[in-house]
Scaffold this motif. Structure first.
Motif, PDB file in Angstrom:
ATOM      1  N   ASP A 539       6.161  17.091 -16.438  1.00 25.21           N
ATOM      2  CA  ASP A 539       7.316  17.441 -17.298  1.00 25.21           C
ATOM      3  C   ASP A 539       8.670  17.802 -16.727  1.00 25.21           C
ATOM      4  O   ASP A 539       8.924  19.190 -17.056  1.00 25.21           O
ATOM      5  CB  ASP A 539       6.892  17.998 -18.454  1.00 25.21           C
ATOM      6  CG  ASP A 539       7.894  18.159 -19.799  1.00 25.21           C
ATOM      7  OD1 ASP A 539       8.778  17.146 -19.945  1.00 25.21           O
ATOM      8  OD2 ASP A 539       7.766  19.114 -20.585  1.00 25.21           O
ATOM      9  N   ALA A 540       9.097  17.278 -15.761  1.00 33.31           N
ATOM     10  CA  ALA A 540       9.823  17.937 -14.766  1.00 33.31           C
ATOM     11  C   ALA A 540      11.336  18.009 -15.527  1.00 33.31           C
ATOM     12  O   ALA A 540      11.828  17.372 -16.420  1.00 33.31           O
ATOM     13  CB  ALA A 540      10.133  16.751 -13.843  1.00 33.31           C
ATOM     14  N   THR A 541      12.001  19.088 -15.117  1.00 35.16           N
ATOM     15  CA  THR A 541      13.258  19.364 -15.514  1.00 35.16           C
ATOM     16  C   THR A 541      14.619  18.665 -14.739  1.00 35.16           C
ATOM     17  O   THR A 541      15.741  18.471 -15.018  1.00 35.16           O
ATOM     18  CB  THR A 541      13.605  20.882 -15.796  1.00 35.16           C
ATOM     19  OG1 THR A 541      13.726  21.462 -14.421  1.00 35.16           O
ATOM     20  CG2 THR A 541      12.695  21.581 -16.748  1.00 35.16           C
ATOM     21  N   HIS A 542      13.948  18.545 -13.318  1.00 34.90           N
ATOM     22  CA  HIS A 542      15.197  17.955 -12.234  1.00 34.90           C
ATOM     23  C   HIS A 542      13.979  16.798 -11.455  1.00 34.90           C
ATOM     24  O   HIS A 542      13.018  17.458 -11.226  1.00 34.90           O
ATOM     25  CB  HIS A 542      15.615  19.019 -11.503  1.00 34.90           C
ATOM     26  CG  HIS A 542      16.705  19.830 -12.429  1.00 34.90           C
ATOM     27  ND1 HIS A 542      16.109  20.856 -13.128  1.00 34.90           N
ATOM     28  CD2 HIS A 542      17.971  20.098 -12.618  1.00 34.90           C
ATOM     29  CE1 HIS A 542      17.011  21.664 -13.757  1.00 34.90           C
ATOM     30  NE2 HIS A 542      18.197  21.010 -13.309  1.00 34.90           N
ATOM     31  N   VAL A 543      14.923  16.099 -10.756  1.00 32.17           N
ATOM     32  CA  VAL A 543      14.199  15.127  -9.918  1.00 32.17           C
ATOM     33  C   VAL A 543      15.305  15.067  -8.913  1.00 32.17           C
ATOM     34  O   VAL A 543      16.625  14.804  -8.954  1.00 32.17           O
ATOM     35  CB  VAL A 543      14.092  13.657 -10.463  1.00 32.17           C
ATOM     36  CG1 VAL A 543      13.434  12.764  -9.406  1.00 32.17           C
ATOM     37  CG2 VAL A 543      12.944  13.818 -11.590  1.00 32.17           C
ATOM     38  N   GLY A 544      14.828  15.373  -7.537  1.00 30.20           N
ATOM     39  CA  GLY A 544      15.571  15.223  -6.417  1.00 30.20           C
ATOM     40  C   GLY A 544      15.197  13.997  -5.619  1.00 30.20           C
ATOM     41  O   GLY A 544      13.867  13.691  -5.454  1.00 30.20           O
ATOM     42  N   TYR A 545      16.076  13.113  -4.940  1.00 31.41           N
ATOM     43  CA  TYR A 545      15.796  12.068  -3.959  1.00 31.41           C
ATOM     44  C   TYR A 545      16.303  12.365  -2.566  1.00 31.41           C
ATOM     45  O   TYR A 545      17.204  12.711  -2.545  1.00 31.41           O
ATOM     46  CB  TYR A 545      16.648  10.950  -4.503  1.00 31.41           C
ATOM     47  CG  TYR A 545      15.888   9.730  -3.756  1.00 31.41           C
ATOM     48  CD1 TYR A 545      14.775   9.044  -4.391  1.00 31.41           C
ATOM     49  CD2 TYR A 545      16.734   9.037  -2.916  1.00 31.41           C
ATOM     50  CE1 TYR A 545      14.424   7.695  -3.587  1.00 31.41           C
ATOM     51  CE2 TYR A 545      16.372   7.657  -2.479  1.00 31.41           C
ATOM     52  CZ  TYR A 545      15.145   7.433  -2.553  1.00 31.41           C
ATOM     53  OH  TYR A 545      14.638   6.328  -2.014  1.00 31.41           O
ATOM     54  N   VAL A 546      15.248  12.205  -1.963  1.00 34.67           N
ATOM     55  CA  VAL A 546      15.420  12.655  -0.213  1.00 34.67           C
ATOM     56  C   VAL A 546      15.361  11.125   0.508  1.00 34.67           C
ATOM     57  O   VAL A 546      14.521  10.536   0.328  1.00 34.67           O
ATOM     58  CB  VAL A 546      14.044  13.406   0.066  1.00 34.67           C
ATOM     59  CG1 VAL A 546      14.462  13.738   1.610  1.00 34.67           C
ATOM     60  CG2 VAL A 546      13.965  14.676  -0.630  1.00 34.67           C
ATOM     61  N   ALA A 547      16.511  10.778   1.104  1.00 34.08           N
ATOM     62  CA  ALA A 547      16.596   9.468   1.930  1.00 34.08           C
ATOM     63  C   ALA A 547      17.936   9.705   2.797  1.00 34.08           C
ATOM     64  O   ALA A 547      18.650  10.548   2.540  1.00 34.08           O
ATOM     65  CB  ALA A 547      16.695   8.569   0.993  1.00 34.08           C
ATOM     66  N   ASP A 548      17.624   9.264   4.026  1.00 35.66           N
ATOM     67  CA  ASP A 548      19.020   9.152   4.977  1.00 35.66           C
ATOM     68  C   ASP A 548      19.403  10.535   5.252  1.00 35.66           C
ATOM     69  O   ASP A 548      20.366  10.621   5.391  1.00 35.66           O
ATOM     70  CB  ASP A 548      19.967   8.275   4.098  1.00 35.66           C
ATOM     71  CG  ASP A 548      19.450   6.676   4.029  1.00 35.66           C
ATOM     72  OD1 ASP A 548      18.682   6.270   4.957  1.00 35.66           O
ATOM     73  OD2 ASP A 548      19.931   6.133   2.867  1.00 35.66           O
ATOM     74  N   GLY A 549      18.483  11.460   5.236  1.00 37.27           N
ATOM     75  CA  GLY A 549      18.948  12.672   6.034  1.00 37.27           C
ATOM     76  C   GLY A 549      19.566  13.671   4.646  1.00 37.27           C
ATOM     77  O   GLY A 549      19.983  14.753   4.997  1.00 37.27           O
ATOM     78  N   LYS A 550      19.776  13.125   3.506  1.00 36.57           N
ATOM     79  CA  LYS A 550      20.253  14.075   2.432  1.00 36.57           C
ATOM     80  C   LYS A 550      19.074  14.313   1.470  1.00 36.57           C
ATOM     81  O   LYS A 550      18.110  13.387   1.096  1.00 36.57           O
ATOM     82  CB  LYS A 550      21.608  13.290   1.809  1.00 36.57           C
ATOM     83  CG  LYS A 550      22.493  13.251   2.863  1.00 36.57           C
ATOM     84  CD  LYS A 550      23.152  14.393   3.362  1.00 36.57           C
ATOM     85  CE  LYS A 550      24.238  14.246   4.310  1.00 36.57           C
ATOM     86  NZ  LYS A 550      24.632  15.283   4.899  1.00 36.57           N
ATOM     87  N   VAL A 551      19.364  15.422   0.610  1.00 41.16           N
ATOM     88  CA  VAL A 551      18.502  15.559  -0.680  1.00 41.16           C
ATOM     89  C   VAL A 551      19.531  15.419  -1.880  1.00 41.16           C
ATOM     90  O   VAL A 551      20.552  16.439  -1.982  1.00 41.16           O
ATOM     91  CB  VAL A 551      17.574  16.720  -0.532  1.00 41.16           C
ATOM     92  CG1 VAL A 551      18.422  18.044  -0.173  1.00 41.16           C
ATOM     93  CG2 VAL A 551      17.109  16.897  -2.154  1.00 41.16           C
ATOM     94  N   LEU A 552      19.429  14.784  -2.801  1.00 43.72           N
ATOM     95  CA  LEU A 552      20.108  14.592  -3.987  1.00 43.72           C
ATOM     96  C   LEU A 552      19.456  15.146  -5.415  1.00 43.72           C
ATOM     97  O   LEU A 552      18.369  14.526  -5.519  1.00 43.72           O
ATOM     98  CB  LEU A 552      20.920  13.643  -4.157  1.00 43.72           C
ATOM     99  CG  LEU A 552      21.828  12.780  -3.119  1.00 43.72           C
ATOM    100  CD1 LEU A 552      22.367  11.334  -3.322  1.00 43.72           C
ATOM    101  CD2 LEU A 552      22.935  13.896  -2.904  1.00 43.72           C
ATOM    102  N   VAL A 553      19.985  16.035  -6.109  1.00 44.40           N
ATOM    103  CA  VAL A 553      19.185  16.405  -7.298  1.00 44.40           C
ATOM    104  C   VAL A 553      19.972  16.191  -8.656  1.00 44.40           C
ATOM    105  O   VAL A 553      21.199  16.499  -8.450  1.00 44.40           O
ATOM    106  CB  VAL A 553      18.988  18.038  -7.248  1.00 44.40           C
ATOM    107  CG1 VAL A 553      18.062  18.466  -8.637  1.00 44.40           C
ATOM    108  CG2 VAL A 553      18.066  18.622  -5.952  1.00 44.40           C
TER     109      VAL A 553
END
Length: 553
Positions: A539-553
């Motif tokens: 039951d996450a409040t946020h999801v971050g995506y890690v790819a190509d040297g960056k992390v986006l939340v």
């Protein structure tokens, strides 16, 4: 050494074998025949004896522990089989390069290469003797597949997703998921093509999907499902077992229940049918127990009925043993683990953050993540997603403060109490320390008020009772080691938890207990996991995506 035993065409024969861990019986009276080219999945809860049984079979396949056992049992592996085993730890911590590691178990190739190198070095004058020696070495090198080895390495590694420039990188520079693929490549390359075509290989795999992402799990499941040889695999991954196995052996109630030539879904159906029959037996036994007890209560005091009452009492005692054995087979009657995370201490609104952080693997030469801005707010539930090797676990290590940043900073609230449950934590525990002593001593470094009774209660709730709590950690199964780490984790009050592949080595019941505990936890949570069902249940409040040297939340 015991004399060779005829297996009657079977790949493995187990007759009347008891599986023990120290002084504790795990599986009793195992009777099992595995035929060539069958693919058996061994199913069951953590600590029930699955890995111990695999190790016993592996030892027999290596000529150590086969034949007739001291208790009268017999465990025999056909002498025509060649063993290949993928261990739970794969190549964790290896300093060799990927290329060196994947050929490290090609014994004939290694010997032939050494002999050829020696022959080349010794061929100085070009005498007939030197040339004959060189020719013999070249012939053996060719027979061992030496001239095709580079092509085979490239085929397998590229098939598993490695880039050519990564072949000479150290194994330790890769994440856990990629290290597992290196171990798999090593296993595949150690198996000559001629043996594979002859269907004379025995492939043993213990939790092979640990650390793998969904795509890699599907690939491995399809590979094992098409494998031309005999397979024994321990796994809690239902989707993998659907693809990989064609028979199921389940450890339940200290017995090995066999479901031969069935799919995983058919196994679930047949298990429920067997469970229904066991429940009916238990109910009938209970009715009989009440009937006999009633007779004893009514007639025991009468002199004329004393002999009959005494006879019924003996029957009642025998029935009690039968009832206990039957109830042990009921899955619902087996002890379920339970967990409660310690209440989080007070903290600020942003207990932990990364600001403009450049992050690299400790053995890497360049940054994996650049300019990371990641604020972990109070009560936040963040899941980090992305492909293997993108840097998810590396971000957790940076948040934990175990990696030095190239640029930027890690900002921690002065009241931060951080808990970290890492994917290899169970393997990093001190193997020679008693489980209870490790838990109690570790927890008291943070909270000196925790009592022995509290430690035993939490370990007991996780199934680490009696002899298990008193064993050295090195004598526990992978799942039990993970539960030791979990017990320590649960007893330590934290306001931020970092979970890196927490479901590795845990069975379905332990995962359910962890999810239940997380559901009641009010602190902040950052999770990296390839287990989709686990992530959905967070039951996450946020999801971050890690790819190509960056992390986006």
């Amino acid at each position: 050494m015991a004399a060779a035993v005829d297996t009657g065409g079977a790949a493995i024969v187990v007759k009347g074998v008891d599986v023990w861990a120290g002084d504790s019986p795990l599986i009793l009276d195992v009777n099992w025949s595995v035929m060539p080219n069958e693919r058996w999945a061994i199913h069951g809860t953590n600590g029930c004896g699955k890995s111990t049984l695999l190790r016993a079979i592996s030892a027999a396949a290596n000529g150590d522990g086969g034949g007739r056992l001291a208790d009268g049992g017999q465990l025999v592996v056909s002498s025509s089989l060649r063993l290949g085993m993928l261990e739970q730890t794969a190549v964790s911590g290896a300093d060799t390069t990927v290329r060196e590691e994947v050929v490290s178990r090609m014994e004939r190739y290694q010997a032939a290469k050494a002999a050829l190198d020696s022959a080349v070095e010794s061929c100085v004058l070009g005498t007939d003797e030197e040339l004959e020696c060189l020719e013999a070495a070249q012939s053996e090198y060719a027979a061992a597949g030496g001239y095709e080895i580079e092509a085979r390495i490239s085929k397998v590694l590229q098939g598993l997703g490695f880039e050519t420039e990564e072949f000479d990188a150290p194994c330790s520079s890769f994440s856990g998921g990629w290290q597992m693929r290196i171990g798999l490549a090593r296993l595949l390359l150690s198996e000559p093509e001629s043996l594979r075509r002859a269907h004379t290989t025995l492939l043993i795999m213990d939790e092979p999907t640990n650390h793998l992402d969904a795509a890699a799990r599907r690939w491995l499941g399809d590979y094992v499902g098409a494998y031309q040889g005999t397979v024994l695999v321990v796994s809690h991954d239902a989707e993998f077992l659907r693809r990989a196995s064609n028979s199921i052996a389940e450890v339940a109630g200290g017995r090995l229940e066999l479901y031969k030539s069935v799919t995983y879904d058919k196994f679930l159906e047949e298990r429920e049918e067997r469970q229904a029959r066991v429940r009916a037996t238990v109910e009938a036994q209970e009715r009989e127990r009440k009937r006999m007890q009633d007779f004893i209560d009514r007639m025991g005091a009468k002199a004329s009925k004393a002999t009959q009452a005494k006879d019924r009492q003996g029957k009642l005692e025998r029935l009690a043993k039968q009832q206990a054995a039957a109830k042990a087979l009921l899955i619902g009657q087996q002890r379920r683990p339970s967990l409660t995370l310690a209440a989080p201490p007070p903290c600020g609104m942003t207990p932990l953050a990364l600001a403009g952080a450049d992050i690299r693997h400790p053995l890497g030469a360049q940054d994996i993540i650049t300019g990371a801005d990641l604020a972990v707010a109070k009560g936040m539930r963040l899941i980090l997603r992305g492909p293997n090797g993108a840097g998810k676990s590396t971000i957790l290590k940076a948040l934990a403060g175990s990696l030095r940043l190239g640029e930027g900073q890690r900002v921690a609230d002065e009241r931060l109490e951080l808990g970290v449950f890492a994917q290899d934590l169970a393997q990093e525990l001190p193997q020679d320390v008693v489980a209870f002593e490790y838990v109690s001593q570790t927890v008291r470094r943070t909270d000196g008020t925790v009592t022995d009774e509290r430690c035993r209660a939490v370990m007991g709730a996780l199934g680490l009772v009696g002899d298990k709590a008193a064993r050295s950690i090195g004598d526990l199964s992978g799942g039990e080691k993970a539960r030791v780490a979990l017990a320590t984790f649960c007893l330590t009050p934290c306001n931020v938890l970092l979970l890196d592949e927490p479901t590795n080595h845990l069975d379905v019941d332990a995962i359910a207990a962890l999810l239940d505990a997380i559901g009641k936890y009010n602190g902040a949570l950052v999770v990296v996991s390839h287990d989709r069902a686990f992530c959905e249940a967070i039951d996450a409040t946020h999801v971050g995506y890690v790819a190509d040297g960056k992390v986006l939340v």
